[in-house]
Scaffold this motif. Structure first.
Motif, PDB file in Angstrom:
ATOM      1  N   ASP A 149     -19.986 -55.887 -24.434  1.00 52.62           N
ATOM      2  CA  ASP A 149     -18.852 -56.395 -25.228  1.00 52.62           C
ATOM      3  C   ASP A 149     -19.087 -56.298 -26.739  1.00 52.62           C
ATOM      4  N   ALA A 165     -12.435 -54.269 -31.734  1.00 55.82           N
ATOM      5  CA  ALA A 165     -12.864 -53.931 -30.379  1.00 55.82           C
ATOM      6  C   ALA A 165     -12.264 -52.607 -29.931  1.00 55.82           C
ATOM      7  N   ILE A 170     -11.914 -57.728 -24.877  1.00 52.98           N
ATOM      8  CA  ILE A 170     -13.070 -58.213 -25.623  1.00 52.98           C
ATOM      9  C   ILE A 170     -12.555 -59.174 -26.697  1.00 52.98           C
TER      10      ILE A 170
END
Ligand code: PLP
Length: 431
Positions: A149, A165, A170
């Protein structure tokens, strides 16, 4: 080439598996045609379900440095299997593989085995954050560290921005602790340390970035990362999941004369079975459970079959094996170079040992992601398709590298070069 069985299976698979695949790079999204279904593989050769034989330069995306189904590795796994496939308890094989790893990565006092490269990097990051008691990470545009992540972050365009992201799902807060810099750019990293120096837990980098082209970094850049980490009490994490065990003299870090604090490993270390690992000096590793408070665990970690396949793979990586890989790599580089030159094609072959990449464009090969020409995929798709039709398999993406295994022979390389020559002739010479 006839591919009716492959195409049929793909049609069936899409009803049951997302996009018909279990890892997105396997889909032929950026090249022509459908994924090819494998029946079996041996050495350099893959046989697909239609009975076509292909010379494989993907080699399971890196793990198979000795080629498919190496007899000694198969024999070792088969033998171990008779004693059980998983223990969930300590066994000799873990010690054996750890010793092999430490021989190559001399900065490691202790090793922890996991089951994938993603897990290795994810755990290395947690350890670095736990050890430094800081949260912020620096990562580089174009480096891939598995689907962790906090590292699934793209840069946007601006220098020194907090990351955005690269996947939905995420949380913003997760990537808010990841800073992005362009590769091979000392000033960008210096700027980040000036702004956030005492909050930075670690720099995470592929010292040989090989997941978005093969973007060779200058030694001075990597050295500067080491200095900046030392000055600011941050850790340097080398993600050698793809570069680890590819070079005769040890780690890629060794090759550059730089010692990281933590190294993450995967791919070759498992010899085709699922293994990842990370390691560091005692002072850091003591923070890991069961000795310290940083938690990390795994039901199948240190799996006896995987440990045995890994140890046999590393045992087979003798000096002669590396010399052989270099020989084959050098042949590929020279011969492909000649063909590209003859056709005046705006593409170059970048090679580091047994890793290679068709770099699009006439300029010197890039060392950062934003310098890769935007039309890279278009040219590559035709070349990929042409080579496949002639029996040579490269990765189905312009941004993925190729792998040479000890199972390749001169005629596989020369055959691919001749096929490339033919493909480029058919495509028409570049003006
Ligand atoms: C492949 C790769 C990973 C992820 O490893 P998986 O085994 O696919 O989870 C992480 N980092 C680098 C540099 C890789 O090449």
């Amino acid at each position: 080439m006839e591919r009716s069985q492959s195409n049929e299976l793909h049609l069936e698979a899409v009803d049951h598996l997302v996009g018909g695949v279990n890892s997105p790079v396997r889909a032929f999204k950026s090249v022509h045609g459908n994924p090819i279904y494998f029946e079996k593989a041996s050495g350099a050769i893959v046989t697909d379900v239609d009975g076509n034989e292909l010379v494989d330069f993907v080699q399971s995306w890196g793990p198979l440095i000795h080629g498919h189904a190496h007899p000694n590795i198969l024999e070792t796994v088969y033998e171990k299997m008779q004693n059980g496939t998983s223990f969930g308890a300590p066994h000799r094989g873990e010690i054996k593989l750890a010793k092999f790893v430490k021989k190559r990565f001399s900065h490691m006092d202790k090793v922890r085995f996991v089951s994938s490269g993603t897990e290795a990097v994810m755990s290395a990051v947690r350890l670095a954050r736990g050890y430094t008691q800081r949260d912020i990470l620096i990562k580089f545009e174009g480096c891939y560290h598995g689907h962790v992540d906090s590292l699934m972050v793209s840069s946007g365009s601006g220098l020194a921005t907090f990351g955005i992201a690269s996947s939905p799902g995420i949380p913003e807060q997760t990537v808010a602790t990841t800073l992005i810099a362009p590769l091979n750019d000392v000033e960008a990293v210096e700027y980040l340390f000036n702004e956030h120096g005492n909050e930075i837990a670690a720099i995470v980098i592929e010292p040989l970035p090989a997941n978005n082209g093969l973007l060779v970094q200058s030694q001075s850049f990597l050295l500067r990362l080491r200095e900046l980490c030392d000055q600011h009490g941050a850790l340097l994490i080398f993600d050698e999941v793809i570069s680890g065990f590819r070079f005769k003299d040890g780690s890629y870090g060794d090759l550059c004369g730089i010692t990281p604090d933590i190294t993450a490993l995967g791919k070759v270390i498992g010899g085709g079975l699922p293994v990842g690992a990370y390691g560091a000096r005692d002072e850091i590793m003591q923070h890991l459970s069961p000795l310290g408070p940083v938690y990390q665990a795994g039901t199948l970690s240190g799996n006896p079959l995987a440990m045995a396949a890994g140890a046999k793979t590393l045992e087979l990586l003798t000096d002669e094996a590396y010399d052989r890989l270099e020989e084959l790599g050098s042949l590929l580089e020279t011969e492909v170079g000649k063909v590209l030159h003859r056709h005046g094609h705006p593409m170059r072959l970048v090679r580091m040992g047994s890793l290679f990449w068709f770099s699009p464009g006439e300029q010197a090969p890039p060392s950062r992601a934003d310098r890769i020409p935007k039309d890279a995929g278009v040219i590559y798709a035709d070349i990929h398709h042409g080579l496949l039709e002639r029996g040579y398999m490269l990765a189905p993406s312009a941004y993925e590298i190729g792998f040479i295994a000890t199972a390749h022979e001169e005629h596989h390389i020369n055959g691919m070069v001749a096929a490339l020559d033919d493909v480029l002739t058919t495509m028409g010479d570049y003006e």
